[in-house]
Write an enzyme that holds these catalytic residues in place. Structure first.
Site, mmCIF file in Angstrom:
data_model
loop_
_atom_site.group_PDB
_atom_site.id
_atom_site.type_symbol
_atom_site.label_atom_id
_atom_site.label_comp_id
_atom_site.label_asym_id
_atom_site.label_seq_id
_atom_site.Cartn_x
_atom_site.Cartn_y
_atom_site.Cartn_z
ATOM 1 N N ASN A 32 -51.804 26.616 -9.902
ATOM 2 C CA ASN A 32 -52.551 25.353 -9.985
ATOM 3 C C ASN A 32 -53.966 25.585 -9.427
ATOM 4 O OD1 ASN A 32 -52.758 22.095 -8.681
ATOM 5 N ND2 ASN A 32 -52.550 22.568 -10.825
ATOM 6 N N LEU A 33 -54.602 26.575 -10.010
ATOM 7 C CA LEU A 33 -55.827 27.133 -9.421
ATOM 8 C C LEU A 33 -57.008 26.161 -9.487
ATOM 9 C CD1 LEU A 33 -55.580 30.767 -10.853
ATOM 10 C CD2 LEU A 33 -54.675 29.861 -8.698
ATOM 11 N N HIS A 34 -57.753 26.101 -8.390
ATOM 12 C CA HIS A 34 -58.965 25.293 -8.313
ATOM 13 C C HIS A 34 -60.103 26.183 -7.806
ATOM 14 C CE1 HIS A 34 -58.028 25.272 -4.068
ATOM 15 N NE2 HIS A 34 -56.885 24.651 -4.284
ATOM 16 N N HIS A 37 -59.429 28.716 -4.992
ATOM 17 C CA HIS A 37 -58.774 29.975 -5.387
ATOM 18 C C HIS A 37 -59.769 30.885 -6.099
ATOM 19 C CE1 HIS A 37 -55.188 27.141 -5.587
ATOM 20 N NE2 HIS A 37 -54.788 28.054 -4.719
#
Ligand code: PAF
Length: 283
Positions: A32-34, A37
């Site tokens: 759930n990369l943002h 990250h």
């Protein structure tokens, strides 16, 4: 970018890079990369020849009443982001491949002391799960360096303690928290916030800033009063505060009157989301 699910295949690919004398960086994530990250991947890219990112929602670090089943899983979007960020290898194993004998039969890593405080007190077993999976990932990849965000300040302290205590040959690099324009730290759990809660959420950082100002003026001897003020302010804004703690930056023990290197740690629920944040402060 190659995607690998099998730990043996991961080992082989990274071994080949090491035989070529290449420097390898590992960025462990739960997906759930943002932006937070991606900043880790970016920093890894600038310090190593090859970047491995892992995406694994680690059941061992979730308590019985926590959000394991509902934790956001967005693998296709994550892959696209990692590709754009020039990650070389994505490791995304199934639970059964990383814990083939089941969780109950799994050996684990216990880091004493620091894991019992703050988030460790609220989430028993959480840091045991984090330390164990990070140790497994470090053993599989054997990177030169591994990168973690400062937002999870206590997690970083636990990982540093594990690496030191077990003589692991890896450099741990910490990376600054990435924030939205209004100060809210990027987190996968921000996705749980309703529109109204999202508007209130930056209060967490604002109250940490207010606490830092109070500490500069009044000193750490006023620690408990300042912690209570932050908690009262958060509760008034509709948070359910878990803890606010003014600590020594390294040990995470309560700050003493003559301490100069401090960190203010806070965790608070806003609706379904448990938000954490922190602020480092040198007096
Ligand atoms: O910070 C996280 O996302 C996780 O705790 C980590 C370090 C990837 C271990 O599962």
């Amino acid at each position: 970018m190659q995607t690998v699910t099998d730990p043996a295949r991961l080992r082989l690919l990274v071994q080949q890079w090491r035989q070529q004398g290449l420097r390898v960086a590992l960025v462990p994530t739960m997906g759930n990369l943002h932006q937070g990250h991606l900043e880790l991947v970016h920093q890894a890219r600038s310090r190593a020849d090859k970047v491995v990112t892992s995406i694994f929602v680690n059941p061992l670090q979730f308590g019985a009443n926590e959000d394991l089943a509902g934790y956001p899983r967005t693998l296709d979007e994550d892959k696209a982001k990692l590709y754009d960020a020039r990650c070389d290898l994505l490791f995304t194993p199934e639970v059964g491949l990383l814990y083939p004998n089941g969780l109950a039969q799994q050996s684990f890593i216990e880091v004493p002391g620091i894991t019992e405080l703050h988030c460790g007190a609220s989430r028993p077993g959480h840091f045991r799960g984090v330390a164990t999976v990070v140790a497994k990932l470090l053993n599989l990849v054997q990177p030169d360096l591994a990168l973690f965000g400062n937002k999870d300040y206590q997690q970083l302290a636990v990982i540093r303690a594990m690496v030191r205590d077990l003589n692991m040959a890896v450099q741990i690099v910490d990376v600054d928290t990435v924030r939205d324009a209004d100060g809210l730290a990027k987190s996968s759990r921000n996705g749980y916030l309703t529109e109204t809660e999202r508007a209130v959420a930056p209060q967490l950082k604002q109250q940490l800033d207010a606490a830092a100002e109070a500490l500069r003026l009044q000193g750490p001897s006023q620690r408990q009063r300042i912690e209570q003020q932050v908690q009262d302010a958060l509760d008034q804004h509709g948070f359910r505060t878990d803890y606010v703690a003014v600590c020594q930056a390294e040990t995470l023990q309560p700050a003493q009157a003559d301490d100069k290197q401090l960190v203010i740690l806070a965790a608070a629920y806003l609706g379904k989301a448990r938000l954490i944040d922190n602020l480092r402060l040198d007096l």
